[in-house]
Design a protein around this motif. Sequence first.
Motif, PDB file in Angstrom:
ATOM      1  N   LEU A 157       3.820  15.762  -3.764  1.00 20.92           N
ATOM      2  CA  LEU A 157       3.887  14.610  -4.653  1.00 20.92           C
ATOM      3  C   LEU A 157       4.292  13.345  -3.905  1.00 20.92           C
ATOM      4  CD1 LEU A 157       5.580  16.276  -7.740  1.00 20.92           C
ATOM      5  CD2 LEU A 157       3.191  15.703  -7.416  1.00 20.92           C
ATOM      6  N   LYS A 158       4.538  13.465  -2.618  1.00 18.57           N
ATOM      7  CA  LYS A 158       4.916  12.308  -1.807  1.00 18.57           C
ATOM      8  C   LYS A 158       3.708  11.380  -1.673  1.00 18.57           C
ATOM      9  CE  LYS A 158       6.813  11.118   2.681  1.00 18.57           C
ATOM     10  NZ  LYS A 158       7.197  11.615   4.003  1.00 18.57           N
ATOM     11  N   PRO A 159       3.887  10.086  -1.961  1.00 23.00           N
ATOM     12  CA  PRO A 159       2.734   9.181  -1.862  1.00 23.00           C
ATOM     13  C   PRO A 159       2.261   9.041  -0.421  1.00 23.00           C
ATOM     14  CG  PRO A 159       4.732   7.950  -2.355  1.00 23.00           C
ATOM     15  CD  PRO A 159       5.089   9.403  -2.392  1.00 23.00           C
ATOM     16  N   SER A 160       1.019   8.730  -0.292  1.00 25.57           N
ATOM     17  CA  SER A 160       0.417   8.551   1.020  1.00 25.57           C
ATOM     18  C   SER A 160       1.136   7.441   1.785  1.00 25.57           C
ATOM     19  CB  SER A 160      -1.055   8.186   0.843  1.00 25.57           C
ATOM     20  OG  SER A 160      -1.597   7.715   2.040  1.00 25.57           O
ATOM     21  N   ALA A 161       1.297   7.630   3.082  1.00 23.50           N
ATOM     22  CA  ALA A 161       1.953   6.615   3.912  1.00 23.50           C
ATOM     23  C   ALA A 161       1.152   5.317   3.902  1.00 23.50           C
ATOM     24  CB  ALA A 161       2.119   7.140   5.335  1.00 23.50           C
ATOM     25  N   THR A 162      -0.159   5.418   3.809  1.00 24.49           N
ATOM     26  CA  THR A 162      -1.003   4.233   3.777  1.00 24.49           C
ATOM     27  C   THR A 162      -0.783   3.446   2.485  1.00 24.49           C
ATOM     28  OG1 THR A 162      -2.656   5.398   5.089  1.00 24.49           O
ATOM     29  CG2 THR A 162      -3.383   3.421   3.940  1.00 24.49           C
ATOM     30  N   ILE A 163      -0.663   4.152   1.375  1.00 25.85           N
ATOM     31  CA  ILE A 163      -0.435   3.476   0.096  1.00 25.85           C
ATOM     32  C   ILE A 163       0.937   2.817   0.092  1.00 25.85           C
ATOM     33  CG2 ILE A 163      -0.103   3.863  -2.380  1.00 25.85           C
ATOM     34  CD1 ILE A 163      -2.305   6.016  -2.151  1.00 25.85           C
ATOM     35  N   ARG A 164       1.952   3.525   0.602  1.00 24.09           N
ATOM     36  CA  ARG A 164       3.299   2.940   0.665  1.00 24.09           C
ATOM     37  C   ARG A 164       3.310   1.694   1.539  1.00 24.09           C
ATOM     38  NH1 ARG A 164       7.013   6.599   3.161  1.00 24.09           N
ATOM     39  NH2 ARG A 164       5.211   7.843   3.550  1.00 24.09           N
ATOM     40  N   TYR A 165       2.677   1.769   2.714  1.00 23.78           N
ATOM     41  CA  TYR A 165       2.650   0.628   3.624  1.00 23.78           C
ATOM     42  C   TYR A 165       1.937  -0.563   2.977  1.00 23.78           C
ATOM     43  CZ  TYR A 165       1.365  -2.296   7.579  1.00 23.78           C
ATOM     44  OH  TYR A 165       1.186  -3.364   8.420  1.00 23.78           O
ATOM     45  N   THR A 166       0.809  -0.285   2.340  1.00 24.16           N
ATOM     46  CA  THR A 166       0.049  -1.356   1.700  1.00 24.16           C
ATOM     47  C   THR A 166       0.839  -1.991   0.561  1.00 24.16           C
ATOM     48  OG1 THR A 166      -2.009  -0.228   2.276  1.00 24.16           O
ATOM     49  CG2 THR A 166      -2.129  -1.898   0.550  1.00 24.16           C
ATOM     50  N   ALA A 167       1.503  -1.168  -0.244  1.00 25.83           N
ATOM     51  CA  ALA A 167       2.307  -1.692  -1.350  1.00 25.83           C
ATOM     52  C   ALA A 167       3.471  -2.537  -0.830  1.00 25.83           C
ATOM     53  CB  ALA A 167       2.824  -0.545  -2.211  1.00 25.83           C
TER      54      ALA A 167
END
Length: 100
Positions: A3-13
């Motif tokens: 359930l951990k969000p993608s590192a790419t999505i976190r970085y982009t957010a």
Amino acid sequence: MSLKPSATIRYTAMRLGIFVGCLAVVAVLVHFGLVPAGLGDANGAWVVLLALVLSAPLSFVLLRKQRDEMSTQISGRVAGAKERLAANRTQEDDAARVGS
């Protein structure tokens, strides 16, 4: 599946958050006259460009850890894809040899 969000999505957010924060700060500074408002009707474009110029180095410095996590995650996926491709090539080569 985690359930951990993608590192790419976190970085982009997080990068988007830094930009929006810079945009708000620049808009306030322009509104109170602490920063020039641009030329003529270019006020909106000036505010956005100034916010981009400020947010880029901030993101580079503040998001180093997230960028490294994203890089590690992407390189792992690329390595897995290369392994699957090599396995598929081996299967195709074996099938071609058997069929000959």
